[in-house]
Design an enzyme around this catalytic site. Structure first.
Site, mmCIF file in Angstrom:
data_model
loop_
_atom_site.group_PDB
_atom_site.id
_atom_site.type_symbol
_atom_site.label_atom_id
_atom_site.label_comp_id
_atom_site.label_asym_id
_atom_site.label_seq_id
_atom_site.Cartn_x
_atom_site.Cartn_y
_atom_site.Cartn_z
ATOM 1 C CB SER A 169 18.545 -0.485 -35.785
ATOM 2 O OG SER A 169 19.662 0.059 -36.471
ATOM 3 C CE1 TYR A 208 19.071 -4.694 -39.559
ATOM 4 C CE2 TYR A 208 19.323 -2.308 -39.422
ATOM 5 C CZ TYR A 208 19.439 -3.568 -38.844
ATOM 6 O OH TYR A 208 19.900 -3.692 -37.554
HETATM 7 P P1 NAD Z 1 23.289 -11.883 -34.855
HETATM 8 O O1 NAD Z 1 23.419 -12.283 -36.278
HETATM 9 O O2 NAD Z 1 24.417 -12.125 -33.921
HETATM 10 O O3 NAD Z 1 21.973 -12.525 -34.223
HETATM 11 C C1 NAD Z 1 20.776 -12.618 -34.944
HETATM 12 C C2 NAD Z 1 19.926 -13.688 -34.307
HETATM 13 O O4 NAD Z 1 18.710 -13.803 -35.060
HETATM 14 C C3 NAD Z 1 20.579 -15.072 -34.335
HETATM 15 O O5 NAD Z 1 20.254 -15.754 -33.140
HETATM 16 C C4 NAD Z 1 19.909 -15.725 -35.538
HETATM 17 O O6 NAD Z 1 19.910 -17.152 -35.476
HETATM 18 C C5 NAD Z 1 18.524 -15.157 -35.403
HETATM 19 N N1 NAD Z 1 17.728 -15.289 -36.623
HETATM 20 C C6 NAD Z 1 18.034 -14.873 -37.883
HETATM 21 N N2 NAD Z 1 17.048 -15.228 -38.730
HETATM 22 C C7 NAD Z 1 16.108 -15.865 -37.991
HETATM 23 C C8 NAD Z 1 14.859 -16.470 -38.297
HETATM 24 N N3 NAD Z 1 14.367 -16.495 -39.543
HETATM 25 N N4 NAD Z 1 14.176 -17.053 -37.287
HETATM 26 C C9 NAD Z 1 14.662 -17.050 -36.028
HETATM 27 N N5 NAD Z 1 15.838 -16.493 -35.681
HETATM 28 C C10 NAD Z 1 16.548 -15.906 -36.655
HETATM 29 O O7 NAD Z 1 22.930 -10.328 -34.903
HETATM 30 P P2 NAD Z 1 22.822 -9.185 -33.783
HETATM 31 O O8 NAD Z 1 23.734 -8.113 -34.205
HETATM 32 O O9 NAD Z 1 22.908 -9.735 -32.412
HETATM 33 O O10 NAD Z 1 21.343 -8.671 -34.093
HETATM 34 C C11 NAD Z 1 20.254 -8.823 -33.220
HETATM 35 C C12 NAD Z 1 19.271 -7.689 -33.458
HETATM 36 O O11 NAD Z 1 19.904 -6.457 -33.168
HETATM 37 C C13 NAD Z 1 18.763 -7.585 -34.901
HETATM 38 O O12 NAD Z 1 17.392 -7.243 -34.898
HETATM 39 C C14 NAD Z 1 19.580 -6.440 -35.451
HETATM 40 O O13 NAD Z 1 18.919 -5.792 -36.513
HETATM 41 C C15 NAD Z 1 19.686 -5.563 -34.238
HETATM 42 N N6 NAD Z 1 20.758 -4.571 -34.272
HETATM 43 C C16 NAD Z 1 22.062 -4.970 -34.398
HETATM 44 C C17 NAD Z 1 23.056 -3.997 -34.433
HETATM 45 C C18 NAD Z 1 24.495 -4.351 -34.569
HETATM 46 O O14 NAD Z 1 25.300 -3.445 -34.825
HETATM 47 N N7 NAD Z 1 24.900 -5.607 -34.393
HETATM 48 C C19 NAD Z 1 22.719 -2.650 -34.352
HETATM 49 C C20 NAD Z 1 21.389 -2.285 -34.236
HETATM 50 C C21 NAD Z 1 20.419 -3.272 -34.193
#
Ligand code: NAD
Length: 260
Positions: free
Chosen positions: A142, A155
């Protein structure tokens, strides 16, 4: 092409992970999906990957906060498909609160899911990658692996941690044709981002529109959200031969956020 390869993507029932799983399947990889969600929606995503891309897709419900479940997931993937060639550590959750009000259990949970799970998947998957002499490990970090924002202590700590873990793994695995990199998105419009709006409104005393414009897009000079498909395209590139010399890198895709 990733034909004959297998990709395991943690947290791939939603958002960025699902987009990465689909993009790797489009390159011909068999897929292990993982994450939580409504059983029917998960099955639709799994079956959709098989029918759309002509690959095999399995689903593991393993909880990324449980080391034993993680080891079993990797073992099952290797038994089913013969390998985990591409490992994408993507599962993640967010919690927004001042440190003094931050529940200690939330801290532990975020460190477990967003950071320690990547250690446990690597611990289990690296021996197979080394034996086959090829691998790709991609960690969804991130912008918060490089800079901080207030109220996101766990985070930001976990994401800085995964950046360090990735560099260490890259050095250890460089002689084995295994690359390890971080992709560091800024704000991507996914359920994770939508869900943190109410708490950010509360923590900062703002309206929803103010959170989107004045907090989220304020950080991003392009004033646009990153898309999940853009992140997925970078993951596909990192799996290619053209990317074989990219390792230990933390690649930003953040609309200019961390250039400031
Ligand atoms: P999201 O909530 O759409 O997806 C998260 C996924 O993780 C889901 O499939 C959820 O079921 C799974 N998950 C959560 N807890 C879990 C557990 N205990 N065991 C197994 N699976 C689990 O979120 P996203 O935005 O797609 O995030 C995905 C990654 O990208 C994360 O690591 C997040 O920190 C990172 N990220 C997101 C953003 C953003 O702006 N959306 C920015 C930077 C980084």
């Amino acid at each position: 092409t990733l034909k004959t390869k297998t990709a395991l993507v943690t947290g791939s029932t939603s958002g960025i992970g699902l987009a990465i799983a689909r993009a790797l399947a489009a390159e011909g990889a068999n897929i292990v999906l993982n994450g939580f969600g409504d059983a029917q929606a998960v099955e639709e995503a799994r079956a959709g990957i098989e029918s759309t891309y002509g690959v095999k897709a399995r689903y593991s419900a393993a909880d990324m906060s449980e080391p034993d479940a993680i080891a079993a997931m990797v073992r099952e993937a290797e038994e089913t498909f013969g390998a985990v060639d591409v490992l994408v550590n993507n599962a993640g959750i967010q919690f927004v609160s001042p440190i003094e009000e931050f529940p200690a259990e939330k801290w532990e949970q975020i460190i477990a899911i967003n950071l320690s799970s990547a250690f446990h998947t690597m611990h289990a998957a690296i021996p197979g990658m080394k034996a086959r002499g090829w691998g790709r490990i991609i960690n969804t970090a991130s912008a918060h692996s490089l800079v901080a924002s207030p109220f996101k202590s766990a985070y930001v700590a976990a994401k800085h941690g995964i950046a360090g873990l990735s560099k260490t793994a890259a050095l250890e695995l460089a002689p084995h044709r295994i690359t390890v990199n971080c992709i560091s998105p800024g704000y991507v419009w996914t359920p994770l981002v939508e869900a943190q709006i109410p708490d950010t409104m509360k923590a900062r005393g703002l309206t929803k529109e103010q959170v989107i414009e004045d907090v989220m897009l304020k950080a991003q000079p392009t004033k646009e959200f990153v898309t999940v498909d853009q992140v997925a395209a970078l993951a596909v590139f990192l799996c290619s031969d053209a990317a074989s010399q990219i390792t230990g890198a933390n690649i930003s895709m953040d609309g200019g956020w961390t250039a400031q």
